[in-house]
Motif scaffolding. Structure first.
Motif, PDB file in Angstrom:
ATOM      1  N   VAL A  18      29.081  62.448  30.882  1.00  0.00           N
ATOM      2  CA  VAL A  18      30.517  62.349  30.630  1.00  0.00           C
ATOM      3  C   VAL A  18      31.228  63.215  31.657  1.00  0.00           C
ATOM      4  CG1 VAL A  18      32.399  62.774  28.989  1.00  0.00           C
ATOM      5  CG2 VAL A  18      30.165  61.978  28.156  1.00  0.00           C
ATOM      6  N   VAL A  19      32.271  62.658  32.268  1.00  0.00           N
ATOM      7  CA  VAL A  19      33.053  63.388  33.264  1.00  0.00           C
ATOM      8  C   VAL A  19      34.520  63.381  32.852  1.00  0.00           C
ATOM      9  CG1 VAL A  19      33.734  63.561  35.692  1.00  0.00           C
ATOM     10  CG2 VAL A  19      31.456  62.718  35.101  1.00  0.00           C
ATOM     11  N   HIS A  20      35.144  64.549  32.903  1.00  0.00           N
ATOM     12  CA  HIS A  20      36.565  64.705  32.572  1.00  0.00           C
ATOM     13  C   HIS A  20      37.255  65.428  33.718  1.00  0.00           C
ATOM     14  CE1 HIS A  20      40.297  65.803  30.776  1.00  0.00           C
ATOM     15  NE2 HIS A  20      39.930  67.016  30.399  1.00  0.00           N
ATOM     16  N   VAL A  72      35.439  59.707  31.315  1.00  0.00           N
ATOM     17  CA  VAL A  72      34.606  58.518  31.483  1.00  0.00           C
ATOM     18  C   VAL A  72      33.168  58.842  31.108  1.00  0.00           C
ATOM     19  CG1 VAL A  72      33.655  56.872  33.144  1.00  0.00           C
ATOM     20  CG2 VAL A  72      36.062  57.505  33.270  1.00  0.00           C
ATOM     21  N   ALA A  73      32.549  57.940  30.350  1.00  0.00           N
ATOM     22  CA  ALA A  73      31.134  58.054  29.990  1.00  0.00           C
ATOM     23  C   ALA A  73      30.356  56.925  30.640  1.00  0.00           C
ATOM     24  CB  ALA A  73      30.967  57.990  28.473  1.00  0.00           C
ATOM     25  N   ILE A  85      31.985  68.492  33.105  1.00  0.00           N
ATOM     26  CA  ILE A  85      30.935  67.483  33.201  1.00  0.00           C
ATOM     27  C   ILE A  85      29.821  67.834  32.226  1.00  0.00           C
ATOM     28  CG2 ILE A  85      29.112  66.511  34.683  1.00  0.00           C
ATOM     29  CD1 ILE A  85      30.916  67.019  37.082  1.00  0.00           C
ATOM     30  N   SER A  86      29.260  66.815  31.598  1.00  0.00           N
ATOM     31  CA  SER A  86      28.032  66.997  30.826  1.00  0.00           C
ATOM     32  C   SER A  86      27.063  65.893  31.208  1.00  0.00           C
ATOM     33  CB  SER A  86      28.304  66.960  29.313  1.00  0.00           C
ATOM     34  OG  SER A  86      28.742  65.665  28.917  1.00  0.00           O
ATOM     35  N   ALA A  90      29.053  57.699  36.163  1.00  0.00           N
ATOM     36  CA  ALA A  90      30.250  58.253  35.531  1.00  0.00           C
ATOM     37  C   ALA A  90      31.213  58.795  36.579  1.00  0.00           C
ATOM     38  CB  ALA A  90      29.862  59.350  34.545  1.00  0.00           C
ATOM     39  N   VAL A  91      30.670  59.454  37.590  1.00  0.00           N
ATOM     40  CA  VAL A  91      31.508  59.997  38.668  1.00  0.00           C
ATOM     41  C   VAL A  91      32.182  58.869  39.441  1.00  0.00           C
ATOM     42  CG1 VAL A  91      31.476  61.236  40.877  1.00  0.00           C
ATOM     43  CG2 VAL A  91      30.238  62.156  38.894  1.00  0.00           C
ATOM     44  N   TYR A  92      31.427  57.850  39.792  1.00  0.00           N
ATOM     45  CA  TYR A  92      32.006  56.731  40.551  1.00  0.00           C
ATOM     46  C   TYR A  92      33.082  56.018  39.735  1.00  0.00           C
ATOM     47  CZ  TYR A  92      28.163  57.207  43.912  1.00  0.00           C
ATOM     48  OH  TYR A  92      27.281  57.673  44.858  1.00  0.00           O
ATOM     49  N   ALA A  93      32.853  55.878  38.439  1.00  0.00           N
ATOM     50  CA  ALA A  93      33.819  55.183  37.596  1.00  0.00           C
ATOM     51  C   ALA A  93      35.115  55.974  37.464  1.00  0.00           C
ATOM     52  CB  ALA A  93      33.211  54.921  36.215  1.00  0.00           C
TER      53      ALA A  93
END
Length: 216
Positions: free
Chosen positions: A93-95, A166-167, A31-32, A174-177
């Motif tokens: 941004v979450v990966h 997801v950004a 995560i960033s 971002a987390v929900y998406a």
């Protein structure tokens, strides 16, 4: 509490929630999130989402130099590309390495331009079209180049045999998406071969117009 302290806590809280619900495992995922002054907080390499320490998150200056914290995730080129190509729309941004989205990425029949079938309104609303990118070795800077090649047109991508990215403008969004991406991938796997009824073109167009969805 300062903005930085709050964001450090929020990153760790969200990461643990994802970990506790099995959306990423072991030391996978990163995560960033960007502070208002342009600095960036990033989860460290080799760290578990279930045991992050707010004080040890990697901190980057606004010009991209590591100034504090542990060594950052090796996927920094991936994160940096989203901030560069979608500067007004990316605050986090979450990966993840979530199971069902990875499984879906392995199927030969998946449309690389839009890997998620339009099964629900919320997948369209929160994600737009999800681009399936080819396989890259973890940490390969070419992942960042692939994101730049999209010219800022996609907020969500899937790295084949790896995981979704997801950004969004804010960390929570971002987390929900990305959670919606994984749930839609799960639905796609559960209904595979069952000829599910998809949203119609007219229904999708209505969502795109009403919720200002990126659908190019």
């Amino acid at each position: 509490m300062s903005e930085e302290a709050r964001l450090r806590d929020d990153i760790c809280l969200m990461a643990k929630s994802l970990y506790d619900r099995g959306l990423t495992a072991g030391a996978s995922g990163n995560i960033s999130a960007r502070l208002s002054d342009g600095r960036l907080l990033v989860t460290p390499t080799g760290s578990s989402f279930g045991r992050l320490d707010p004080s040890r998150l990697s901190l980057f200056s606004a010009d991209g130099k590591l100034t504090d914290g542990d060594k950052p995730t090796k996927e920094m080129p991936l994160h940096a590309a989203f901030y560069e190509t979608r500067p007004q729309k990316t605050g986090a941004v979450v990966h993840l390495h979530s199971c069902h989205s990875v499984a879906l990425s392995l199927l030969s029949e998946v449309d690389p331009d839009n890997m998620l079938p339009p099964l629900t309104a919320y997948s369209v609303m929160k994600l737009g079209k999800v681009k399936l990118l080819p396989y890259f070795m973890p940490g390969d800077p070419a992942m960042g180049d692939a994101i730049r090649g999209l010219a800022g047109k996609r907020s969500a991508v899937m790295l084949a045999a790896h995981g979704p990215v997801v950004a969004a403008k804010e960390l929570e969004a971002a987390v929900y998406a990305i959670e919606e991406l994984e749930e839609t991938a799960k639905l796609a796997m559960l209904t595979r071969g069952a000829n599910p009824k998809l949203l119609s073109d007219a229904q999708i167009a209505d969502l795109v117009k009403t919720y200002d969805v990126e659908w190019d």
